[in-house]
Design a protein around this motif. Structure first.
Motif, mmCIF file in Angstrom:
data_model
loop_
_atom_site.group_PDB
_atom_site.id
_atom_site.type_symbol
_atom_site.label_atom_id
_atom_site.label_comp_id
_atom_site.label_asym_id
_atom_site.label_seq_id
_atom_site.Cartn_x
_atom_site.Cartn_y
_atom_site.Cartn_z
ATOM 1 N N GLU A 1 -0.342 1.780 -2.581
ATOM 2 C CA GLU A 1 -1.127 0.480 -3.300
ATOM 3 C C GLU A 1 -0.473 -0.739 -2.884
ATOM 4 O OE1 GLU A 1 -2.445 -0.700 -7.577
ATOM 5 O OE2 GLU A 1 -1.146 0.849 -7.433
ATOM 6 N N SER A 2 -1.291 -1.861 -2.532
ATOM 7 C CA SER A 2 -0.810 -3.036 -2.542
ATOM 8 C C SER A 2 -1.899 -4.108 -2.859
ATOM 9 C CB SER A 2 -0.580 -3.565 -0.927
ATOM 10 O OG SER A 2 -1.791 -3.620 -0.092
ATOM 11 N N GLU A 3 -1.232 -5.125 -3.576
ATOM 12 C CA GLU A 3 -2.129 -6.156 -4.283
ATOM 13 C C GLU A 3 -1.634 -7.591 -3.762
ATOM 14 O OE1 GLU A 3 -2.273 -6.033 -8.345
ATOM 15 O OE2 GLU A 3 -2.995 -3.900 -8.474
ATOM 16 N N THR A 4 -2.589 -8.364 -2.990
ATOM 17 C CA THR A 4 -2.083 -9.621 -2.443
ATOM 18 C C THR A 4 -3.119 -10.558 -3.284
ATOM 19 O OG1 THR A 4 -1.597 -8.654 -0.320
ATOM 20 C CG2 THR A 4 -1.974 -11.127 -0.379
ATOM 21 N N ARG B 1 -9.554 2.405 -2.498
ATOM 22 C CA ARG B 1 -10.128 1.154 -2.973
ATOM 23 C C ARG B 1 -9.671 0.212 -1.843
ATOM 24 N NH1 ARG B 1 -8.158 0.704 -8.629
ATOM 25 N NH2 ARG B 1 -6.314 -0.092 -7.772
ATOM 26 N N LYS B 2 -10.772 -0.749 -1.443
ATOM 27 C CA LYS B 2 -10.647 -1.855 -0.592
ATOM 28 C C LYS B 2 -11.424 -2.752 -1.000
ATOM 29 C CE LYS B 2 -9.522 1.265 3.365
ATOM 30 N NZ LYS B 2 -10.071 1.693 4.462
ATOM 31 N N TYR C 1 -5.001 3.701 -2.231
ATOM 32 C CA TYR C 1 -5.225 5.190 -1.793
ATOM 33 C C TYR C 1 -4.445 6.057 -2.478
ATOM 34 C CZ TYR C 1 -5.890 9.054 1.099
ATOM 35 O OH TYR C 1 -6.190 10.486 1.495
ATOM 36 N N LYS C 2 -4.985 7.125 -3.125
ATOM 37 C CA LYS C 2 -4.340 8.254 -3.634
ATOM 38 C C LYS C 2 -4.921 9.715 -3.539
ATOM 39 C CE LYS C 2 -2.171 9.870 -7.781
ATOM 40 N NZ LYS C 2 -1.823 9.768 -9.304
ATOM 41 N N LYS C 3 -4.394 10.643 -2.952
ATOM 42 C CA LYS C 3 -5.190 11.866 -2.817
ATOM 43 C C LYS C 3 -4.938 12.745 -4.019
ATOM 44 C CE LYS C 3 -5.008 15.786 0.200
ATOM 45 N NZ LYS C 3 -4.726 16.762 1.325
#
Length: 894
Positions: A745-748, A808-809, A770-772
């Protein structure tokens, strides 16, 4: 013929003998004095002079007939032709390529001062041993036991006094570690520059650095283009060039000079600037102005690069508090019985009580932590010319030999005031007279920083050392309790009006054990503040100087019929983000304040912040209205404590652009200031491109500072990187597991802080997650599978919306707000219309070094962890994350 008896003959012979003896003594004494002050020079133009009394000129070595100091030889050279200026306005202000043999003009009325240039082909410099450096150069000075008038009153004609200042990189060693500094003429502090009123200063600054520089002459009256503020009164002095400052000396008193470029002042670019009265000055005070005088410049040293100090302050580090032992954690609050105070403090969204911003490794007087002047003896009176050249430190001053008599402030005479101690603000100057007690002893003059962490000393006299009482540690929780009562929930302070003014009501008095004792308790809840409760002079037998005690010996009234322009400013800021401003605007956000030549400018200042601020006006002295009427003292610095309101006024009589700013270096660089500009003034010839200069000036408080935190633990890595300035912030945070079941996960985000306290932060950015989905792990410590969520299924969020966290994008917009107890509430919506609300807090201080972090949001994500701070950049950490599970490892910060 007259007849004399034997007795008459004897008496007449005795009288003639005494007359002859007196004549012989007179002839011998005047000849000796004349030999030491014959005004001649040697064939090569050299002569001997006194650094404290440069009007003395001799062609032979000796001692000064005024102060007894050994004379020093000054070499002369024939004048070289001056280069022709490119423009008439640049005659005395050319910036020229640096020559190794700089032009030296020595004539009948010209005096060459300063050290010779350092050799450029010298081997690599060894670190300066600052513990053994002789910075006073007065050990051979003979001092009279009682004040004496000079045997010969020397009224020298006006002179041109020249100094050559060579700025060079050097290495110093104050703490056992070699560190970079800037030396001027091979020394730290910079050389003491001495003039007499009526002289003309001719100062060549040879910039041998690989960076730009400038020099500001603090407190001097001079033409605006000589003031030394880069991108305002001149362009910076380029590397490896020479710049000439020249101006008439039209005042007297104790002042100082320093770099006004970046943070150079912090690493050595500061020195004393002394302007003596002429012997025929009508204000000459016998017993004061004729005393032996010692310039003392106070400063501090940090092994950290000042750029890093500035960056750390903007990133709300508590490393300095850890080093000073002032963290005020929950464990400390509980152990000292102040848990309620601590909770109230954080409920009002305040960080721990702080007295000074920076932890310093050493404090210095004339470049030394401890030194001695053994030439003094019992009964001697000495005038100490004290300048606070510290970048951000206030100093308490005490003398082990008894009381001190304050005789001047900011270069201006005041009626003598006897005190036990005084607090000298950053950049202030005080002249104090001390008397060495009778007997064979050496008495400590002690300078202690306001936070009372360490100290510096200089001993006056020889023999047994007599120490003054050290200052006890501050009671920080009492200060926190006081702060709680002062501050409203919106971050504002209650304006106490003129009741709080002139340093008379020291709000920090509740923190002084030497005054209040160890058991003093205060109830600030109803804000009823009896004056005596904060008046240190009423609370104890110690007499502490305050501004109301300063009185000019002469009237200081402004022109009566001049128009009056009144200005009001609130000093604003917050420690959380280290933002300092006037009326919530930094220099780059406010236009110049236009004033008219001839008008009287009155400034009313209210300090609505939680810090003291020493406000400095360039190019002018102002009257500080302190109840002394026509005899209000003249100053160029006013120290304003929290909640204080002070009024100052000056006559606008020198055209130009003049800086008005807080003199705490890191506050000034953050934007706490304004520019006063005269209407209809001619362009400054040293600013050829005003728009470019303004952009460079504004760049100081617009600078972005970098911060990062990287955790590396057994369950993955999480962290944040951030670039932020006064208003704006760009950040990226990440959570990276070791496999897809833990997720990536990243949030900018990019946003702007709003409001005076900057609790509101709207932003926009991009979120990737992204997580499976996987099976739960076999046990709590397993790195396989997805941890079981305590909120149940993660397919939908707490609002019933379909979760998109598995892939999620999306773009997002949101707003964050700081709540009571310093929790941050964050509400946002993404490009898919999904709403998320998050609540969290970082770095809750449980103990001096243990911090707690917690977060939970409506996407059913949660985290809790601990970090133990080991060093400035490293800590041991552990945390549990709803995506990644439990991890143990290390966290690195920068």
């Amino acid at each position: 013929m007259a007849h004399f008896s034997g007795l008459q003959v004897f008496k007449r012979f005795k009288k003639m003998k005494l007359t002859a003896l007196a004549f012989a003594l007179f002839f011998f004494g005047t000849s000796a004095i004349f030999a030491q002050n014959n005004g001649k020079s040697l064939p090569d133009g050299s002569y001997y002079t006194c650094t404290m009394n440069p009007q003395v000129h001799n062609d032979a070595p000796g001692t000064c007939p005024i102060c007894g100091m050994d004379l020093v030889k000054v070499k002369g050279k024939k004048a070289k032709p001056k280069p022709k200026p490119e423009h008439e306005a640049h005659k005395a202000h050319e910036t020229m390529p640096l020559e190794k043999d700089a032009q030296k003009t020595v004539g009948k009325d010209t005096m060459k001062m300063g050290n010779p240039p350092l050799k450029t082909d010298a081997p690599a410099q060894k670190p300066m041993d600052m513990g053994s450096m002789d910075t006073t150069k007065m050990d051979k000075m003979h001092m009279p036991s009682e004040p004496k008038k000079p045997l010969v009153v020397i009224v020298a004609p006006p002179r041109t006094v020249r100094y050559d200042l060579y700025m060079r990189d050097t290495t110093v060693n104050f703490t056992g570690k070699p560190k970079r500094a800037i030396a001027v003429n091979g020394q730290i502090p910079m050389p003491t520059l001495t003039f007499t009123e009526g002289d003309t200063a001719e100062i060549y600054v040879h910039n041998e650095l690989n960076e730009e520089t400038s020099v500001h002459w603090h407190g001097l009256f001079l033409p605006n283009k000589e003031d030394g503020v880069p991108n305002l009164t001149q362009m910076p002095i380029k590397p490896h060039t020479t710049h000439l400052y020249t101006f008439p000396i039209i005042q007297h008193g104790t002042h100082w000079y320093h770099s006004h470029s970046g943070l150079q002042e912090q690493i050595g670019m500061y020195g004393s600037f002394i302007m003596n009265k002429r012997a025929d000055d009508p204000t000459f005070r016998a017993g004061i102005d004729d005393l032996p005088a010692i310039p003392l410049i106070l400063s501090e040293w940090t092994d950290y690069k000042p750029e890093n100090v500035h960056r750390m302050l903007h990133n709300a580090t508590d490393w300095f508090a850890i080093k000073k032992g002032t963290t005020q954690s929950y464990a400390e609050a509980i152990s000292q019985g102040y848990l309620k105070t601590k909770i109230t403090n954080e409920w009002k969204r305040m960080n721990a009580m702080d007295v000074s911003d920076v932890y310093y490794d050493r404090f210095l007087i004339n470049g030394k932590n401890e030194s001695q002047l053994p030439q003094f003896k019992g009964g001697d009176k000495v005038r100490l010319r004290i300048s606070n050249g510290g970048a951000s430190t206030y100093f308490w001053l005490k003398f082990g030999g008894g009381k001190m008599t304050v005789v001047a402030n900011d270069g201006n005479d005041v009626e003598p005031a006897e005190v036990d101690r005084l607090l000298i603000a950053v950049s202030e100057t005080y002249d104090v007279v001390v008397t060495i007690p009778a007997g064979n002893g050496s008495f400590e003059f002690l300078a202690t920083p306001e936070d009372r962490t360490k100290s510096a000393s200089i001993f006056l006299g020889s023999g047994i050392k007599y120490l003054t009482t050290p200052m006890p540690k501050l009671k920080y929780f009492e200060g926190m309790k006081m702060m709680n009562g002062m501050m409203k929930m919106n971050g504002d302070l209650d304006d106490m009006g003129m009741q709080m003014s002139l340093n008379q009501m020291d709000m920090n008095a509740v923190m002084y054990p030497e005054i209040t004792g160890d058991a003093m308790q205060h109830d600030m809840g109803n804000m009823e503040m009896p004056e005596d409760e904060y008046n240190s002079n009423e609370l104890s037998d110690l007499v502490t100087l305050n501004y109301a005690m300063l009185k000019s010996p002469t009237k200081t009234n402004l022109p009566k019929n001049a128009p009056v322009k009144e200005l009001r400013f609130e000093l604003t800021g917050n420690m959380n983000r280290y933002v300092w401003s006037l009326d919530n605007k930094v220099v780059s956000e406010a236009g110049k304040i236009l004033i008219r030549e001839g008008e009287n400018v009155r400034i009313i200042l209210f300090n609505g912040s939680m810090m003291r601020h020493p406000m400095h006006l360039h190019g002018h002295d102002f009257r500080l209205l302190n109840g002394q009427g026509d005899f209000a003292p003249l100053k160029n610095i006013v120290d304003i404590m929290p909640m204080e309101t002070d009024t100052l006024e000056f006559n606008a009589n020198v055209k130009g652009d003049w800086f008005f700013h807080c003199h705490i270096l890191y506050h000034m660089m953050s934007g706490m200031g304004r520019v006063f500009s005269y209407e209809n003034q001619a362009p400054n010839p040293l600013i050829p491109d005003p728009k470019l200069a303004q952009r460079k000036l504004f760049a100081d408080d617009r600078k972005f500072h970098f911060m990062t935190r990287v955790g590396i633990e057994t369950n993955g890595s999480d962290g944040e990187a951030m670039l932020a300035n006064t208003r704006w912030k760009a950040s990226t945070l990440w959570h990276l597991g070791y496999h897809a079941e833990h997720g990536y996960e990243s949030e900018t985000m990019f946003g702007r802080y709003l409001g005076k306290m900057q609790w509101l932060y709207p932003y926009a950015g991009f979120d990737y997650h992204y997580k499976k989905e996987g099976n739960p792990p076999d046990n709590f410590f397993s790195l396989e599978g997805s941890p079981k969520n305590i909120f149940g299924s993660e397919s939908r969020n707490m609002f019933g919306q379909l979760s998109n966290k598995n892939n999620r994008k999306t773009a997002v917009v949101g707003i964050a707000y700081t709540l009571p107890m310093l929790f941050v509430a964050d509400a946002r919506i993404d490009g898919d219309g999904k709403f998320r609300f998050q609540l969290g807090r970082e770095d809750m201080p449980l103990t001096k070094r243990l911090r707690f972090n917690i977060m939970v949001n409506t996407d059913k994500e949660y985290m809790a962890g601990f970090r133990y701070i080991v060093s400035k950049n490293m800590g041991l950490s552990t945390h549990y994350d709803s995506d990644m599970g439990l991890g143990v490892g290390m966290t690195f910060t920068y």
